[in-house]
Write a protein that holds these residues in place. Structure first.
Motif, PDB file in Angstrom:
ATOM      1  N   GLN A  43       0.828  -1.212   0.000  1.00 55.24           N
ATOM      2  CA  GLN A  43       0.000   0.000   0.000  1.00 55.24           C
ATOM      3  C   GLN A  43       0.861   1.260   0.000  1.00 55.24           C
ATOM      4  OE1 GLN A  43      -3.139  -0.112   3.087  1.00 55.24           O
ATOM      5  NE2 GLN A  43      -2.857  -2.328   3.099  1.00 55.24           N
ATOM      6  N   MET A  44       1.978   1.218   0.697  1.00 55.23           N
ATOM      7  CA  MET A  44       2.887   2.367   0.710  1.00 55.23           C
ATOM      8  C   MET A  44       3.380   2.680  -0.696  1.00 55.23           C
ATOM      9  SD  MET A  44       5.036   1.197   4.083  1.00 55.23           S
ATOM     10  CE  MET A  44       6.373   2.376   3.844  1.00 55.23           C
ATOM     11  N   THR A  45       3.802   1.625  -1.414  1.00 58.14           N
ATOM     12  CA  THR A  45       4.288   1.819  -2.775  1.00 58.14           C
ATOM     13  C   THR A  45       3.174   2.311  -3.692  1.00 58.14           C
ATOM     14  OG1 THR A  45       5.834  -0.001  -2.414  1.00 58.14           O
ATOM     15  CG2 THR A  45       5.518   0.727  -4.670  1.00 58.14           C
ATOM     16  N   ASP A  46       1.982   1.731  -3.555  1.00 57.48           N
ATOM     17  CA  ASP A  46       0.849   2.166  -4.379  1.00 57.48           C
ATOM     18  C   ASP A  46       0.557   3.650  -4.157  1.00 57.48           C
ATOM     19  OD1 ASP A  46       0.573  -0.356  -5.419  1.00 57.48           O
ATOM     20  OD2 ASP A  46      -1.092  -0.936  -4.119  1.00 57.48           O
ATOM     21  N   THR A  47       0.622   4.087  -2.914  1.00 58.69           N
ATOM     22  CA  THR A  47       0.381   5.495  -2.614  1.00 58.69           C
ATOM     23  C   THR A  47       1.405   6.383  -3.296  1.00 58.69           C
ATOM     24  OG1 THR A  47      -0.590   4.929  -0.464  1.00 58.69           O
ATOM     25  CG2 THR A  47       0.160   7.202  -0.754  1.00 58.69           C
ATOM     26  N   MET A  48       2.673   5.977  -3.228  1.00 54.06           N
ATOM     27  CA  MET A  48       3.728   6.745  -3.882  1.00 54.06           C
ATOM     28  C   MET A  48       3.480   6.844  -5.386  1.00 54.06           C
ATOM     29  SD  MET A  48       7.266   7.705  -3.515  1.00 54.06           S
ATOM     30  CE  MET A  48       7.768   8.836  -4.803  1.00 54.06           C
ATOM     31  N   GLU A  49       3.143   5.722  -6.004  1.00 48.29           N
ATOM     32  CA  GLU A  49       2.944   5.711  -7.456  1.00 48.29           C
ATOM     33  C   GLU A  49       1.754   6.575  -7.864  1.00 48.29           C
ATOM     34  OE1 GLU A  49       2.490   1.577  -8.148  1.00 48.29           O
ATOM     35  OE2 GLU A  49       4.616   1.110  -7.816  1.00 48.29           O
ATOM     36  N   ARG A  50       0.679   6.546  -7.078  1.00 53.38           N
ATOM     37  CA  ARG A  50      -0.538   7.266  -7.447  1.00 53.38           C
ATOM     38  C   ARG A  50      -0.456   8.763  -7.174  1.00 53.38           C
ATOM     39  NH1 ARG A  50      -5.085   3.788  -8.069  1.00 53.38           N
ATOM     40  NH2 ARG A  50      -4.508   1.597  -7.786  1.00 53.38           N
ATOM     41  N   THR A  51       0.481   9.180  -6.343  1.00 56.39           N
ATOM     42  CA  THR A  51       0.578  10.600  -6.009  1.00 56.39           C
ATOM     43  C   THR A  51       1.809  11.271  -6.598  1.00 56.39           C
ATOM     44  OG1 THR A  51       1.684  10.067  -3.901  1.00 56.39           O
ATOM     45  CG2 THR A  51      -0.713  10.322  -3.855  1.00 56.39           C
ATOM     46  N   SER A  52       2.674  10.515  -7.283  1.00 58.87           N
ATOM     47  CA  SER A  52       3.902  11.091  -7.821  1.00 58.87           C
ATOM     48  C   SER A  52       3.626  11.817  -9.135  1.00 58.87           C
ATOM     49  CB  SER A  52       4.946   9.994  -8.019  1.00 58.87           C
ATOM     50  OG  SER A  52       4.446   8.982  -8.868  1.00 58.87           O
ATOM     51  N   TYR A  53       4.590  12.612  -9.558  1.00 60.80           N
ATOM     52  CA  TYR A  53       4.450  13.438 -10.745  1.00 60.80           C
ATOM     53  C   TYR A  53       5.276  12.945 -11.932  1.00 60.80           C
ATOM     54  CZ  TYR A  53       2.134  17.211  -8.072  1.00 60.80           C
ATOM     55  OH  TYR A  53       1.261  17.954  -7.324  1.00 60.80           O
ATOM     56  N   SER A  54       6.418  12.366 -11.686  1.00 58.04           N
ATOM     57  CA  SER A  54       7.329  12.006 -12.779  1.00 58.04           C
ATOM     58  C   SER A  54       6.896  10.700 -13.441  1.00 58.04           C
ATOM     59  CB  SER A  54       8.760  11.864 -12.259  1.00 58.04           C
ATOM     60  OG  SER A  54       8.863  10.774 -11.365  1.00 58.04           O
ATOM     61  N   LEU A  55       7.198  10.594 -14.747  1.00 59.14           N
ATOM     62  CA  LEU A  55       6.867   9.394 -15.509  1.00 59.14           C
ATOM     63  C   LEU A  55       7.570   8.168 -14.938  1.00 59.14           C
ATOM     64  CD1 LEU A  55       5.402   8.362 -18.101  1.00 59.14           C
ATOM     65  CD2 LEU A  55       7.557   8.738 -19.316  1.00 59.14           C
ATOM     66  N   LEU A  56       8.773   8.359 -14.443  1.00 65.08           N
ATOM     67  CA  LEU A  56       9.558   7.254 -13.913  1.00 65.08           C
ATOM     68  C   LEU A  56       8.854   6.576 -12.743  1.00 65.08           C
ATOM     69  CD1 LEU A  56      12.317   5.851 -14.275  1.00 65.08           C
ATOM     70  CD2 LEU A  56      13.225   7.414 -12.564  1.00 65.08           C
ATOM     71  N   LEU A  57       8.077   7.353 -11.983  1.00 61.64           N
ATOM     72  CA  LEU A  57       7.386   6.792 -10.830  1.00 61.64           C
ATOM     73  C   LEU A  57       5.933   6.439 -11.136  1.00 61.64           C
ATOM     74  CD1 LEU A  57       8.870   9.066  -8.045  1.00 61.64           C
ATOM     75  CD2 LEU A  57       9.196   6.611  -8.284  1.00 61.64           C
ATOM     76  N   LYS A  58       5.217   7.330 -11.787  1.00 59.49           N
ATOM     77  CA  LYS A  58       3.783   7.070 -11.989  1.00 59.49           C
ATOM     78  C   LYS A  58       3.534   5.958 -12.995  1.00 59.49           C
ATOM     79  CE  LYS A  58       3.193  10.979 -15.211  1.00 59.49           C
ATOM     80  NZ  LYS A  58       2.652  12.351 -15.327  1.00 59.49           N
ATOM     81  N   GLU A  59       4.477   5.718 -13.923  1.00 56.80           N
ATOM     82  CA  GLU A  59       4.348   4.584 -14.843  1.00 56.80           C
ATOM     83  C   GLU A  59       5.457   3.557 -14.656  1.00 56.80           C
ATOM     84  OE1 GLU A  59       3.240   4.618 -18.766  1.00 56.80           O
ATOM     85  OE2 GLU A  59       1.849   6.295 -18.650  1.00 56.80           O
ATOM     86  N   GLY A  60       6.680   4.035 -14.445  1.00 54.84           N
ATOM     87  CA  GLY A  60       7.798   3.108 -14.269  1.00 54.84           C
ATOM     88  C   GLY A  60       7.804   2.409 -12.929  1.00 54.84           C
ATOM     89  N   LYS A  61       7.138   3.006 -11.916  1.00 55.81           N
ATOM     90  CA  LYS A  61       7.025   2.402 -10.582  1.00 55.81           C
ATOM     91  C   LYS A  61       8.393   2.106  -9.969  1.00 55.81           C
ATOM     92  CE  LYS A  61       2.699   0.259 -12.100  1.00 55.81           C
ATOM     93  NZ  LYS A  61       1.821   1.294 -11.588  1.00 55.81           N
ATOM     94  N   ASP A  62       9.329   3.044 -10.161  1.00 53.42           N
ATOM     95  CA  ASP A  62      10.701   2.850  -9.700  1.00 53.42           C
ATOM     96  C   ASP A  62      10.829   3.258  -8.236  1.00 53.42           C
ATOM     97  OD1 ASP A  62      13.378   2.387  -9.561  1.00 53.42           O
ATOM     98  OD2 ASP A  62      13.950   3.740 -11.190  1.00 53.42           O
ATOM     99  N   CYS A  63      10.129   2.518  -7.378  1.00 55.06           N
ATOM    100  CA  CYS A  63      10.158   2.805  -5.942  1.00 55.06           C
ATOM    101  C   CYS A  63       9.854   1.526  -5.175  1.00 55.06           C
ATOM    102  CB  CYS A  63       9.150   3.896  -5.570  1.00 55.06           C
ATOM    103  SG  CYS A  63       7.439   3.530  -6.049  1.00 55.06           S
ATOM    104  N   SER A  64      10.252   1.500  -3.909  1.00 56.03           N
ATOM    105  CA  SER A  64      10.090   0.304  -3.077  1.00 56.03           C
ATOM    106  C   SER A  64       9.829   0.720  -1.636  1.00 56.03           C
ATOM    107  CB  SER A  64      11.350  -0.570  -3.128  1.00 56.03           C
ATOM    108  OG  SER A  64      11.664  -0.930  -4.456  1.00 56.03           O
ATOM    109  N   SER A  65       9.155  -0.145  -0.902  1.00 59.72           N
ATOM    110  CA  SER A  65       8.785   0.160   0.481  1.00 59.72           C
ATOM    111  C   SER A  65       9.159  -0.979   1.414  1.00 59.72           C
ATOM    112  CB  SER A  65       7.274   0.410   0.589  1.00 59.72           C
ATOM    113  OG  SER A  65       6.875   1.454  -0.266  1.00 59.72           O
ATOM    114  N   SER A  66       9.531  -0.613   2.628  1.00 57.42           N
ATOM    115  CA  SER A  66       9.871  -1.605   3.650  1.00 57.42           C
ATOM    116  C   SER A  66       9.439  -1.088   5.007  1.00 57.42           C
ATOM    117  CB  SER A  66      11.378  -1.883   3.678  1.00 57.42           C
ATOM    118  OG  SER A  66      11.839  -2.402   2.449  1.00 57.42           O
TER     119      SER A  66
END
Length: 609
Positions: A43-66
């Motif tokens: 859910q943390m990662t989903d929140t980041m992806e849905r609220t981010s602005y850059s293409l790398l995050l909102k489509e590339g999903k280049d993020c991780s949560s722990s």
């Protein structure tokens, strides 16, 4: 050179934070808590992806949560970017020891860093990787940390993918520092950070999206504590860590004791500072395993140096990929693992080494883990994959993109299919995957359409590369062909790829995949095959094209043992041609592309039609 242990030892008997032994929880409660924590990380990662602005995050999903407990032990992580995971713990423990101790934290604090050289080199992987730590407080008591690791746009200096020679060329370094203090944003610090990026609008949104995701983790953890009580949560965590450790040790214990070695070269075509040797010895002793990089070359005057945090991630991923998938991924699975990496080497550089393209090393580490352990666990390992691919370009065209992108009006684009896309290696029972990011990457493939919206570029080709897969009883995955045309001015093109001279190798008789190459203005009078797989940023003109041929994965097992019906299917799909079916696989086909059983038997029996 002393061992670097990735995690502290975990007690085998569940205890409360005060150290008192407790009766074990029932397995259902333990599993419910584990699943809830893992779901919370997602859910943390989903929140980041849905609220981010850059293409790398909102489509590339280049993020991780722990999520970590109060002592810094990993208790849950999302199924995100493998090279991010297992790196947050060492950075967290270094931060607590050297920068911001737990005693200095207050409810509402949020800590930010992007510095690779925290605790030696166990911080962020490069300056575009921002880490947010959200201390979780139950009243005034610190009970854990929710964390998000994300690649942010506009943080890699003036030339993000260029050939840097020191960390000072790679953007602003931020040591662990409180971005929020007791819930209040440090506006001056935030302004300082945004003043050092060429994409302040996107980066502001991405950082605040990262903070939002971390808050989801903190609030969700507290909701679990409210539902079950802190004592139950602590016991469930201890039980899961102990269980993961027992299962991991049991698996390692089945591997024959010994030393298993593999090595390779990077920048093997001699470009820039290459070739550079990467050596790995995997030492199995009882139920513990050591990854020893003795013999690896010293760090180089280039951006491929790999911080220790990324080396840890790559080694652990290589091992965890071999483990049964039902073993929880937490601190327990890291406890039997030790990593020895010479200080000042390619895999544990000293400040101020450049590290922006450290993925060149992490991809190769994973392949070396599989290569080294192949004799010991032949049915678990995977043949070589495509390795790392960096392709970043940018241009200015206010007609097609009137609002510009960064502060200069420049808009950028990438590979058009995610970083490191190519063929993955085959394994004992499955063909390699086609056109996928390499194992350690796992970034989603951004669409051609979104890339064209974001930047002044037209994509001409995005297709599988026929004939690129390494032949084998199970074949490697196919690489891809990516081609784009710049529709802007002052075009800058940065590239690094791997597996050009030394293509992805197969295992147990499997053949190698095709290597990589870059071509500028292919098929025209100005065609230029780029001489090196890596190099400085190139200047292109409006209308120039770039075509990249990505490597295919290595095969597994003798190709002539492949099921002829699978060869026929590959022929029908256009993955191979009739000549490859015959010469590589010993399969004769008729004019319609169907297997000629009699001729195939004769060919495979005698080696002649």
């Amino acid at each position: 050179m002393s061992p670097i242990t990735t995690a502290p030892t975990t007690p085998s008997t569940p205890t409360t934070p005060s150290g008192q032994a407790t009766a074990p929880l029932d397995v259902i409660t333990v599993e419910v808590v584990r699943s809830a924590l893992e779901s919370l990380a997602e859910q943390m990662t989903d929140t980041m992806e849905r609220t981010s602005y850059s293409l790398l995050l909102k489509e590339g999903k280049d993020c991780s949560s722990s999520i970590f407990d109060v002592s810094g032990r990993l208790i849950a992580e999302g199924a995100n970017i493998p090279v991010h995971l297992n790196a947050l713990g060492p950075c967290l423990r270094a931060m607590l020891a050297e920068h911001i101790p737990a005693s200095a934290m207050k409810p509402g604090d949020i800590i930010l860093t992007n510095d690779p050289f925290v605790g030696g080199s166990v911080g962020a992987h490069h300056t575009s990787d921002f880490i947010v730590y959200h201390p979780i407080f139950l009243g005034d008591r610190l009970v854990g940390f929710s964390t998000i690791f994300a690649h942010l746009a506009g943080s890699g200096g003036n030339d993000p993918e260029g050939w840097h020679t020191s960390i000072f060329e790679e953007g602003l370094r931020i040591p662990p520092i409180k971005l929020f203090t007791e819930g209040v944003l440090d506006e001056q610090l935030f302004k300082l950070i945004l003043a050092n990026t060429n994409a302040p609008y996107e980066q502001r949104g991405d950082i605040l999206g990262q903070v939002a995701g971390a808050k989801v983790g903190a609030n969700g953890f507290l909701a679990l504590v409210e539902k079950y009580g802190l004592a139950v949560i602590d016991e469930a965590i201890d039980s899961q860590i102990a269980y993961a450790e027992r299962r991991t040790r049991a698996y390692i214990g089945q591997i024959s004791d010994g030393e298993y070695h593999a090595e390779t070269t990077l920048l093997e075509d001699g470009s820039m500072c290459g070739p550079v040797k990467l050596a790995l010895t995997v030492i199995v002793a009882g139920d513990e395993i050591t990854f020893d990089f003795a013999g690896t070359d010293a760090s180089v005057a280039g951006p491929i140096n790999c911080p220790m945090s990324a080396t840890i991630s790559a080694c652990l991923f290589g091992l965890l990929a071999l483990l049964p998938s039902d073993i929880p991924k937490n601190e327990g699975s890291a406890n039997p693992v030790h990593i020895e990496a010479p200080v000042g080497s390619l895999v544990n550089p000293r400040f101020p080494a450049a590290v922006y393209q450290r993925m060149a090393v992490t991809h190769q580490i994973v392949d070396l883990v599989f290569e080294a352990l192949a004799p010991a666990v032949p049915h678990a390992v995977v043949a070589n994959s495509c390795g790392m691919v960096y392709c970043v370009a940018s241009a200015i065209n206010r007609e097609t993109h009137p609002t510009g992108g960064d502060v200069s009006g420049r808009r950028g684009w990438g590979n058009g299919a995610g970083p490191s896309v190519g063929g993955l290696g085959a394994r004992a029972t499955r063909d390699g995957l086609n056109g996928m990011p390499g194992w350690i990457t796992n970034v989603a493939s951004t669409s051609v359409e979104s890339s064209e919206v974001e930047g002044p570029v037209r994509y001409l080709r995005k297709e599988l590369r026929p004939g690129s897969a390494g032949p084998g009883r199970t074949r490697g995955g196919l690489g891809v062909i990516l081609s784009w045309q710049a529709l802007g001015h002052d075009v800058r093109f940065s590239h690094t790829s791997q597996r050009s001279v030394n293509p992805p190798q197969g295992l147990f008789g499997g053949g190698h995949g095709l290597g990589s190459r870059w071509v500028i203005n292919e098929g025209t009078a100005t065609e230029q095959v780029v001489a090196n797989q890596a190099g400085p940023t190139l200047d292109l003109e409006y209308g120039d094209t770039v075509t990249f041929y990505a490597p295919g994965g290595g095969g597994y097992g003798e190709p002539w043992q492949r099921d002829p019906q699978l060869v026929e299917r590959d022929l029908r799909l256009g993955y191979i041609d009739a000549e490859a079916a015959r010469s590589q696989y010993g399969v004769e086909t008729d004019a319609a592309g169907r297997v000629d059983d009699t001729a195939t038997l004769a060919l495979r029996t005698t080696g002649h039609p």
